[in-house]
Design a protein around this motif. Structure first.
Motif, PDB file in Angstrom:
ATOM      1  N   GLU A  27       0.761  -1.081   0.081  1.00  0.00           N
ATOM      2  CA  GLU A  27       0.075  -0.078   0.147  1.00  0.00           C
ATOM      3  C   GLU A  27       0.751   1.325   0.002  1.00  0.00           C
ATOM      4  O   GLU A  27       1.716   1.287   0.695  1.00  0.00           O
ATOM      5  CB  GLU A  27      -0.913  -0.009   1.299  1.00  0.00           C
ATOM      6  CG  GLU A  27      -1.704  -1.296   1.337  1.00  0.00           C
ATOM      7  CD  GLU A  27      -2.451  -1.194   2.489  1.00  0.00           C
ATOM      8  OE1 GLU A  27      -3.499  -0.246   2.850  1.00  0.00           O
ATOM      9  OE2 GLU A  27      -2.714  -2.130   3.422  1.00  0.00           O
ATOM     10  N   THR A  30      -3.011   4.286   0.422  1.00  0.00           N
ATOM     11  CA  THR A  30      -4.154   3.577   1.589  1.00  0.00           C
ATOM     12  C   THR A  30      -3.507   3.648   2.963  1.00  0.00           C
ATOM     13  O   THR A  30      -3.949   3.383   3.753  1.00  0.00           O
ATOM     14  CB  THR A  30      -4.727   2.454   0.955  1.00  0.00           C
ATOM     15  OG1 THR A  30      -3.819   1.435   0.599  1.00  0.00           O
ATOM     16  CG2 THR A  30      -5.726   2.761   0.102  1.00  0.00           C
ATOM     17  N   SER A 101      -2.043  -0.606  -4.015  1.00  0.00           N
ATOM     18  CA  SER A 101      -2.726   0.669  -4.167  1.00  0.00           C
ATOM     19  C   SER A 101      -1.513   1.526  -4.225  1.00  0.00           C
ATOM     20  O   SER A 101      -0.426   1.800  -3.444  1.00  0.00           O
ATOM     21  CB  SER A 101      -3.434   1.068  -3.016  1.00  0.00           C
ATOM     22  OG  SER A 101      -3.014   1.038  -1.920  1.00  0.00           O
ATOM     23  N   ILE A 144      -9.285   7.877   0.286  1.00  0.00           N
ATOM     24  CA  ILE A 144      -8.465   6.605   0.980  1.00  0.00           C
ATOM     25  C   ILE A 144      -9.514   5.600   1.349  1.00  0.00           C
ATOM     26  O   ILE A 144      -9.278   4.339   0.682  1.00  0.00           O
ATOM     27  CB  ILE A 144      -7.801   7.037   2.101  1.00  0.00           C
ATOM     28  CG1 ILE A 144      -6.454   8.020   1.844  1.00  0.00           C
ATOM     29  CG2 ILE A 144      -7.074   5.869   2.917  1.00  0.00           C
ATOM     30  CD1 ILE A 144      -5.955   8.732   2.890  1.00  0.00           C
ATOM     31  N   GLU A 145     -10.569   5.716   1.805  1.00  0.00           N
ATOM     32  CA  GLU A 145     -11.603   4.846   2.085  1.00  0.00           C
ATOM     33  C   GLU A 145     -12.221   3.950   0.771  1.00  0.00           C
ATOM     34  O   GLU A 145     -12.392   2.984   0.710  1.00  0.00           O
ATOM     35  CB  GLU A 145     -12.769   5.065   2.899  1.00  0.00           C
ATOM     36  CG  GLU A 145     -12.172   5.562   4.553  1.00  0.00           C
ATOM     37  CD  GLU A 145     -13.219   6.072   5.476  1.00  0.00           C
ATOM     38  OE1 GLU A 145     -14.309   6.492   4.936  1.00  0.00           O
ATOM     39  OE2 GLU A 145     -13.063   6.079   6.309  1.00  0.00           O
ATOM     40  N   GLY A 148      -9.564   1.837  -0.996  1.00  0.00           N
ATOM     41  CA  GLY A 148      -9.465   0.685  -0.059  1.00  0.00           C
ATOM     42  C   GLY A 148     -10.626  -0.427  -0.576  1.00  0.00           C
ATOM     43  O   GLY A 148     -10.469  -1.521  -0.692  1.00  0.00           O
TER      44      GLY A 148
END
Length: 163
Positions: A27, A30, A101, A144-145, A148
């Motif tokens: 990541e 994220t 990500s 960010i959420e 994910g």
């Protein structure tokens, strides 16, 4: 955890357990959220091995074996980079599946070519790699959420395609 995320995570756990596969995450934008989500359900240690937060390009290169040439030619936020990140974490942590990500969560860092909300996502499963660029809207936390959730949806869809 966003509404519906629990069901998504439960489905992923069932699919990974059914295949007896393990997963790891690489990541950048994220910042560990994907690992947090994957490890949030009881029993997730059956399939989630761990992850690498590779916020800097140095970590992408040194730990995940992302090619400096890839970063120079395509940038950190690219399908090419997340492909190498997902493969690199899978190899590093010896898992069957790697997800990744990299993106621009904002509010700074965007440009005309790659505005804030541009996120590259990768899923490396046996015999197949899926990458995608998504353009998300919202504040930093929301982007960010959403990133994910998007990569976990890609993962679930990829796992469902394999018989």
């Amino acid at each position: 955890m966003q509404k519906g995320s629990r069901k998504l995570l439960e489905d992923i756990g069932i699919l990974l357990r059914g295949k007896r596969w393990t997963i790891s995450s690489a990541e950048s934008c994220t910042g560990g959220l994907i690992g947090t989500l994957l490890s949030s359900l009881p029993g997730s240690s059956d399939y989630f091995s761990g992850g690498v937060i590779a916020y800097s390009n140095k970590i992408k290169i040194d730990l995940l074996c992302v090619s400096p040439r890839t970063l120079k030619e395509f940038g950190a936020v690219s399908e090419e980079t997340v492909r190498e990140m997902a493969h690199g974490v899978k190899k590093l942590l010896k898992t069957n599946v790697g997800i990744s990500s990299s993106g621009i969560a904002g509010p700074l860092g965007g440009n005309a070519e790659k505005p804030v909300g541009t996120i590259a996502l990768g899923v490396d499963i046996p015999e197949k790699v899926i990458t995608n660029i998504v353009h998300l809207r919202g504040n930093r936390k929301e982007i960010i959420e959403l990133a994910g959730t998007k990569v976990l949806e890609m993962l679930k869809n990829s796992l469902e395609e394999i018989k």
